[in-house]
Each structure stands twice: as structure tokens, then as C-alpha cells.
Write an enzyme that holds these catalytic residues in place. Structure first.
Site, mmCIF file in Angstrom:
data_model
loop_
_atom_site.group_PDB
_atom_site.id
_atom_site.type_symbol
_atom_site.label_atom_id
_atom_site.label_comp_id
_atom_site.label_asym_id
_atom_site.label_seq_id
_atom_site.Cartn_x
_atom_site.Cartn_y
_atom_site.Cartn_z
ATOM 1 N N GLU A 1 68.468 93.063 -41.913
ATOM 2 C CA GLU A 1 68.748 92.010 -42.896
ATOM 3 C C GLU A 1 68.997 92.576 -44.286
ATOM 4 O OE1 GLU A 1 65.477 89.311 -42.322
ATOM 5 O OE2 GLU A 1 66.086 88.966 -40.237
ATOM 6 N N TYR B 1 57.673 88.100 -43.505
ATOM 7 C CA TYR B 1 57.312 88.627 -42.190
ATOM 8 C C TYR B 1 55.813 88.793 -41.977
ATOM 9 C CZ TYR B 1 62.096 89.048 -40.645
ATOM 10 O OH TYR B 1 63.362 88.738 -40.238
#
Length: 403
Positions: free
Chosen positions: A137, A95
Site C-alpha cells: 500500500e 493495522y
């Protein structure tokens, strides 16, 4: 939490994103892969070439900007994307890399219009949005790993059978290479398969629906060989068809996806598929046959002709199990044999007028899967016929687009 000033700045960029969103995401992916080519082991190269991934990301960024002060509004979309991320192996460490290159792309495309104030606001907003994905997630990874027979990331499976279902679709039956329980899944879910094709620098990932009911000693996927005239050949589908045989080994992830049949309900189900979009419905209809044989099922499948249609006999055989079952085949270019089939219902396309005579039921849930133009047509027709959006469920093969 984001400051009100940051929220206001992000919302002010919505009109710009509506115009330049795809240009930004196109620049983003270009820069990302130049700086981090190892990520090409994760992303679908075909979707990149076709621009589908760029458009999907642009839509997601735009939605995040519009609802930055109400992120709970887009949680369903976040969960859908997170399912794909988990199935592909996207991790928290990815990310910051994505965030860095997204900001670079915004500055590159917008130039001086992307002021320091705007870039800083988007940096703050991205941090919040990324954390939402990471948290969701994390739960998905844990759920996949902790279920009976589950695992994290990729696991090697062996092909124990390979069955030609039509001229273009072949099924692969997969079991763990090392003795293990095959985990359960929800009817409609998919797995990611990873192969290293000779001559290709990077691994290739593709997601395929599980095409049989859960609870078996194997997973079944049914793959269309993409080899249409005037179109690029499907790299992975052709490799599977031509080079992966019984005894061959592939790597797959645990089942994922939010396009699922609700087996807690007993209301009528209408399944409408086009082409290889039939695959998740085989899992759904076989699950109904196994667990709810009295549940009303209408199954409509559209394809070019009977030669390219998969599971024709399997679908017909369900009539002996399901007590309330209607099966219809719609062919664009039927053969004489197709026309004489008892389940042949229409030549051409599924249109609104014909649909009205076949499936309209106020209590039914409608599941649709197929190419994007097919989805658009069916969903639009159902809504015009008064079907509530809450009863319409559909699945994209690949990145989602707006219908």
C-alpha cells in the site's frame, strides 16, 4: 520470518476457520467499531449490514492461513485488497488496531480451543501479513501521489455536469475544485467518493467505476439509484441523485483498482455486463475506440429493459469508429421498442447455449461485470465452453466473494 512451529500451528487452524471464519470476522467488526467508532468513517456501512465485508474478510483470513508458508501465492489477492485499502485511506496505524481485535474475536468465538499457543502464533502471523499489506500500500500511495495531477488521500472535486443516462443511472462529471490536471488512469479503474450526508453521524464512502476513457479534462462516474422494491434504499446513491447537482462538491480519491483493460494487446475483447456493471466497460470500449479502433470488440449488455439501460446511444455510435464491433442487448422484460432495436439479441438471460453462438474465440479476453449471480453464471458458462481461466477477468462491486 515465521518459525516452522508457528507455520504448523496456523495451518492446523484452517479446518476451524473454514467452519467459524465468518463468526470470527462478524465478532471482529462488532468489537472493532465499538472500540473505534471513528473507523466507521472509512468502512462501507451497507456492506457491514449485508454481511458481505465479514464474508470477504473471512475468505482472506482463510487464504492467509492456507498459504502462510507461501504468501507469494496470494499476492494477487493482497494487491486487489490493497487497491481498495488505498482508495479508502487505510493507513499503517490502522493495522495494529485490526490485529488486536482480530485476536480478541478468535478467542471470543473459539473459547478454550483458542489456546495461548494458537493466539501467539496468530499474533506473529498477523504481523507478517500486515507488513505485506503495508509495504504494498505504501507503493500504491506513492504512485497515486506522484503521478501528474495526482494526490494522496481525498481531494475536493466539483460537479460540472449531471446527465441522466437511463431511468436509474445518472452520470456525474467531476473536475478538481482548485485548478489542477486530471490524472490519467487505467480503463476499468474506480474512485472512492466521500460525502457527509445531513443527519448521518459518520462520513459515507462508496467506490464507483470511472465510466469514460482516460485523458479527458474530467472524471465521469455513472451511479445507479438504488431504490428497488423490498430492498433498502442506497444511502449514497440516492443522496447523489437527489442532492448533488452541478456546482456541488464531493471528495474523491485518486483512481485505483486492478480490473483493467490490457491496451498492450491487440487480441479480441469480449465485454459482458449486467445492469450497472456496464460502467467500467464504457471506459474500456471508449479507450479502445480512441487508441485501437481496429481491435475486435464484442459488447454484450444485459438489463431488465431499454429504459433502465445506460449508454445505449453512446454504444451504438461507436460503430462508426470501431471497424470490428458487435453489439448485443439482452433484456429480461423488453418493450416493443426494445424488441425492434437492431441490436436486440435475446429476451431473458444470457445462457451457455446462446453465449456459444456469440463469443467463443480462443484468443479473446473476456471481461465480465455485474451482480454476483450474473458473474457466477457467465464465468461458469465460459469455463464450460472451454475458455481458459487466464482469459477471464471479472470485477465485483463491493467485497469479493467466491464464484
Amino acid at each position: 520470518m515465521l518459525s516452522q512451529q508457528t507455520i504448523n500451528i496456523i495451518k492446523s487452524t484452517v479446518p476451524v476457520l473454514e467452519v467459524h471464519g465468518t463468526a470470527i470476522t462478524t465478532a471482529f467488526y462488532k468489537n472493532l467499531f465499538e472500540a473505534h467508532p471513528e473507523l466507521l468513517n472509512i468502512f462501507n456501512h451497507t456492506n457491514q449490514k449485508k454481511g458481505r465485508q465479514q464474508t470477504a474478510l473471512a475468505n482472506a483470513v482463510l487464504a492467509a492461513a492456507k498459504y502462510i508458508d507461501q504468501l507469494e501465492t496470494i499476492v494477487p489477492v493482497v494487491k486487489q485488497i490493497a487497491q481498495k485499502h488505498r482508495s479508502l485511506g487505510i493507513k499503517p496505524e490502522h493495522y495494529p488496531i485490526v490485529g488486536e481485535h482480530l485476536l480478541i474475536a478468535i478467542k471470543e468465538v473459539l473459547g478454550d480451543a483458542a489456546t495461548e499457543e494458537i493466539i501467539n502464533a496468530w499474533a506473529d502471523a498477523y504481523g507478517v501479513i500486515a507488513q505485506v499489506f503495508i509495504d504494498i500500500e505504501k507503493e500504491m500511495y506513492e504512485q497515486a501521489a506522484n503521478q501528474l495531477g495526482g494526490w494522496k488521500d481525498f481531494k475536493e472535486f466539483t460537479v460540472i455536469d449531471k446527465v441522466k443516462e437511463s431511468d436509474v443511472i445518472t452520470s456525474f462529471y467531476l473536475v478538481p475544485s482548485k485548478t489542477a490536471v486530471v490524472p490519467t488512469f487505467e480503463p476499468g479503474q474506480y474512485i472512492t467518493i466521500r460525502v457527509q450526508i445531513p443527519g448521518e453521524k459518520y462520513a459515507c464512502n462508496r467506490q464507483y467505476s470511472l465510466s469514460d476513457a482516460p485523458g479527458k479534462e474530467y472524471f465521469r462516474i455513472s451511479v445507479k439509484k438504488e431504490a428497488e422494491p423490498n430492498s433498502p434504499e442506497g444511502k449514497v446513491s440516492n443522496y447523489l441523485h437527489e442532492h448533488v447537482h452541478i456546482g456541488g462538491r464531493v471528495e474523491i480519491t485518486a483512481p485505483a483498482g486492478d480490473f483493467m483493460l490490457n491496451l498492450e494487446k491487440d487480441t479480441p475483447v469480449v465485454l459482458i455486463s449486467g445492469g450497472v456493471g456496464i460502467t467500467p466497460f464504457m471506459s474500456m470500449v471508449n479507450s479502445i475506440a480512441k487508441r485501437q479502433p481496429n481491435r475486435p470488440v464484442t459488447f454484450i449488455h444485459a438489463s431488465r429493459n431499454g429504459n433502465v439501460q445506460a449508454f445505449k446511444e453512446e454504444l451504438k455510435n461507436l460503430k462508426s469508429i470501431l471497424s470490428n464491433y458487435q453489439l448485443s442487448f439482452v433484456y429480461g422484460n423488453p418493450s416493443e421498442e426494445d424488441v425492434n432495436d437492431i441490436h436486440f439479441a435475446k429476451q431473458g438471460y444470457i445462457d451457455e447455449e446462446w453465449l456459444k453462438t456469440k463469443v467463443i474465440d480462443g484468443e479473446a479476453d473476456y471481461y465480465i461485470c455485474g451482480p454476483v449471480p450474473f458473474l457466477r453464471s457467465i464465468v461458469t458458462s465460459l469455463k464450460k465452453l472451454g475458455v481458459n481461466s487466464e482469459h477471464i477477468h471479472f470485477e465485483f462491486f463491493g467485497p469479493a466473494v467466491n464464484l
